[in-house]
Design an enzyme around this catalytic site. Structure first.
Site, short mmCIF file in Angstrom:
data_model
loop_
_atom_site.label_atom_id
_atom_site.label_comp_id
_atom_site.label_asym_id
_atom_site.label_seq_id
_atom_site.Cartn_x
_atom_site.Cartn_y
_atom_site.Cartn_z
N ASN A 56 26.31 49.11 8.13
CA ASN A 56 24.88 49.24 7.83
C ASN A 56 24.52 48.97 6.36
OD1 ASN A 56 24.24 51.93 10.24
ND2 ASN A 56 23.99 49.72 10.44
N ASP B 84 20.67 53.81 19.20
CA ASP B 84 20.28 52.43 18.89
C ASP B 84 18.86 52.12 19.36
OD1 ASP B 84 20.64 49.90 17.93
OD2 ASP B 84 21.88 49.21 19.60
C1 FPP Z 1 20.07 52.08 14.98
O1 FPP Z 1 18.85 51.46 15.25
C2 FPP Z 1 19.87 53.31 14.23
C3 FPP Z 1 20.35 53.56 12.96
C4 FPP Z 1 21.14 52.56 12.20
C5 FPP Z 1 20.06 54.82 12.25
C6 FPP Z 1 20.11 56.05 13.06
C7 FPP Z 1 19.73 57.22 12.21
C8 FPP Z 1 18.90 58.21 12.58
C9 FPP Z 1 18.27 58.27 13.93
C10 FPP Z 1 18.60 59.31 11.61
C11 FPP Z 1 19.64 60.37 11.72
C12 FPP Z 1 19.35 61.55 10.89
C13 FPP Z 1 20.27 62.55 10.66
C14 FPP Z 1 19.90 63.69 9.83
C15 FPP Z 1 21.64 62.51 11.21
P1 FPP Z 1 18.61 49.98 14.75
O2 FPP Z 1 17.96 50.01 13.41
O3 FPP Z 1 19.90 49.22 14.78
O4 FPP Z 1 17.64 49.44 15.83
P2 FPP Z 1 17.49 47.92 16.31
O5 FPP Z 1 18.81 47.55 16.93
O6 FPP Z 1 16.38 47.99 17.29
O7 FPP Z 1 17.16 47.11 15.10
#
Ligand code: FPP
Length: 243
Positions: free
Chosen positions: A71, A23
């Site tokens: 998501n 996160d």
């Molecule tokens: C949460 O941060 C993260 C995600 C929803 C996506 C995570 C995905 C990756 C790191 C890529 C993975 C790749 C592979 C190949 C498995 P957020 O967007 O919720 O952050 P925020 O809370 O700060 O807005």
């Protein structure tokens, strides 16, 4: 000088399975006046580094939350960026997985994904199915409640077909109908970026796990942070409900 957490670890009690909620990508980007997508891109690089670190210290399974059932409600542009990142990530991981004996598995309801992505997933899962050194489990369109509902449907179908009796349903039967049927339960959950929620992640499987929360945002998480989390895990006294 900062502590070398790797050296502090008891190598005989490394968790077998860690679950990770990656996160804080969006906030990491905002703090740097970058687009959210750049945070996800950086987060994808972090995943590679953390996988290497997990292998180095002897962890056998790592389950990461890449895309949740919730998501889909993000802006269309971000959803499609994340899907593309998964496409690219799977290509990259395929190579590493072949070189480093990593088995890649996917949990979640992938039926909603584009056909090409489904095919990519099926190919990489098949190509790595006999690998043994490390298991990378990627949760895509995953939601724990959705997983449990799907498991209940499968159990009901078995009963309808006569291969299972109602009285035979127990925790083991439920385990074997979940997406995670091939993996042990996680010992440790790590969530980055200061949030302290489960967000519909592995609700059944995390019943006895230790939880570790850090303020560090996922793109800044690294090998030493992982070892620090494991060090903290090793200081906990896991009793599984006993005294
Ligand atoms: C949460 O941060 C993260 C995600 C929803 C996506 C995570 C995905 C990756 C790191 C890529 C993975 C790749 C592979 C190949 C498995 P957020 O967007 O919720 O952050 P925020 O809370 O700060 O807005």
């Amino acid at each position: 000088m900062s502590k070398n957490w790797y050296n502090e670890l008891d190598k005989n009690s490394i968790p077998k399975h860690i679950a990770v909620i990656m996160d804080g990508n969006g906030r990491w980007a905002r703090e740097r006046n970058k687009l959210r997508m750049e945070g996800h891109k950086e987060g994808s690089k972090t995943l590679k580094k953390v996988t290497d670190a997990a292998i180095r210290c002897g962890i056998k399974y790592m389950t990461v939350y890449a895309f949740s059932t919730e998501n889909w409600s993000r802006p269309e542009k971000e959803v499609s960026y994340l899907m593309n990142l998964l496409r690219q990530g799977l290509d990259k991981y395929r190579k590493d997985a072949m070189d480093s004996d990593i088995k890649i598995s996917v949990i979640g309801d992938i039926s909603r994904l584009d056909d090409d992505l489904k095919k990519k997933i099926a190919n990489v899962v098949k190509a790595t199915q006999h690998h043994r050194t490390f298991n990378l489990v990627i949760a895509i369109n995953y939601g724990s409640r959705d997983e449990i509902v799907r498991a209940v449907k499968k159990v009901s179908q078995d009963i309808k077909e006569g291969s299972l009796m109602v009285d035979e349903i127990d925790e083991h039967v439920m385990d074997k109908h979940l997406d995670t049927k091939d993996f042990p339960d996680p010992d440790l959950l790590i969530r980055t970026s200061g949030e302290q929620r489960l967000s519909n992640y592995l609700l059944w499987q995390l019943a006895y796990a230790e939880f570790y929360f850090t303020e560090t945002k996922w793109p800044d998480f690294d090998a030493e942070e992982l070892y620090k989390a494991i060090y903290y895990y090793q200081t906990r006294d896991r009793r599984f409900g006993a005294i």
